[in-house]
Design an enzyme around this catalytic site. Sequence first.
Site, PDB file in Angstrom:
ATOM      1  N   ASP A  31       0.868  -1.165   0.000  1.00  0.00           N
ATOM      2  CA  ASP A  31       0.000   0.000   0.000  1.00  0.00           C
ATOM      3  C   ASP A  31       0.918   1.233   0.000  1.00  0.00           C
ATOM      4  O   ASP A  31       2.110   1.129   0.319  1.00  0.00           O
ATOM      5  CB  ASP A  31      -0.875  -0.034   1.256  1.00  0.00           C
ATOM      6  CG  ASP A  31      -1.613   1.253   1.499  1.00  0.00           C
ATOM      7  OD1 ASP A  31      -2.308   1.717   0.588  1.00  0.00           O
ATOM      8  OD2 ASP A  31      -1.481   1.805   2.611  1.00  0.00           O
ATOM      9  N   ASP A  33      -0.240   5.103   0.943  1.00  0.00           N
ATOM     10  CA  ASP A  33      -0.495   6.122   1.962  1.00  0.00           C
ATOM     11  C   ASP A  33      -0.424   5.524   3.366  1.00  0.00           C
ATOM     12  O   ASP A  33      -1.110   4.544   3.673  1.00  0.00           O
ATOM     13  CB  ASP A  33      -1.865   6.757   1.742  1.00  0.00           C
ATOM     14  CG  ASP A  33      -1.931   7.535   0.438  1.00  0.00           C
ATOM     15  OD1 ASP A  33      -2.240   8.729   0.487  1.00  0.00           O
ATOM     16  OD2 ASP A  33      -1.666   6.951  -0.629  1.00  0.00           O
TER      17      ASP A  33
END
Length: 238
Positions: A31, A33
């Site tokens: 991922d 953020d």
Amino acid sequence: MIQATEFAPGLTIQGFAAPLRISQFKLIAFDMDSTLINIECVDEIADAAGRKAEVAAITEAAMRGEITDYKESLRQRVALLKGVTVAHMHEVLSARLRLNPGAADLVSACKAAGMKVLLVSGGFTYFTDHVRDVLGIDWTRSNLLELEDGVLTGRMVDQDWGDICDGEEKRKTLLDTCQMMGITPDQAIAMGDGANDLPMMGVAGLSVAYHAKPKVREQAMVAIHEGGLDRLLEVLTH
């Protein structure tokens, strides 16, 4: 649920006996953020529109898994970005976005071990392209913000694979990448912090939570509570 055990201070494992060999894995999926980078980009863009608190509240609820329709939550947040300029996004990228501690070291170690690197994000191409280039990431999947005359319209652009990269799209991307590489999902690591990362973490051979929401920590095989991303290397031997 299998009881988590403390492997080292600030690092817990559950469901397997550590250490694992890094050679067992051929792909690592991140991922972006709050995992690879220190910010939630949509929240920081919203700051330019004077709507950070409103957008951040939706982001927090979505990451905790309190909002089940991630796509709709993202559409709501992006709609609040209408009127923000590319110059504002560049300010976020140059002044606020930083790699999280250990990101470069972990990616470098994985690549040195022959692994491919995938960045799959519910965030935006403007930022994933930058992180890809800085870290030398092999593949990315994220969302494309619509621009007109250098200003955000408050909408996203449909791409060939679909409209929004949500949790299910993250899962599909990981599985499709494994198939393309000719490997099984058991040979993949998935690393994230929010509820929309759980679908891809659930199909990977090793799931890693990084300073994650409680729901994610509970389900991950490895949970890093203290220190940088490269703490995963404590679990993986050569």
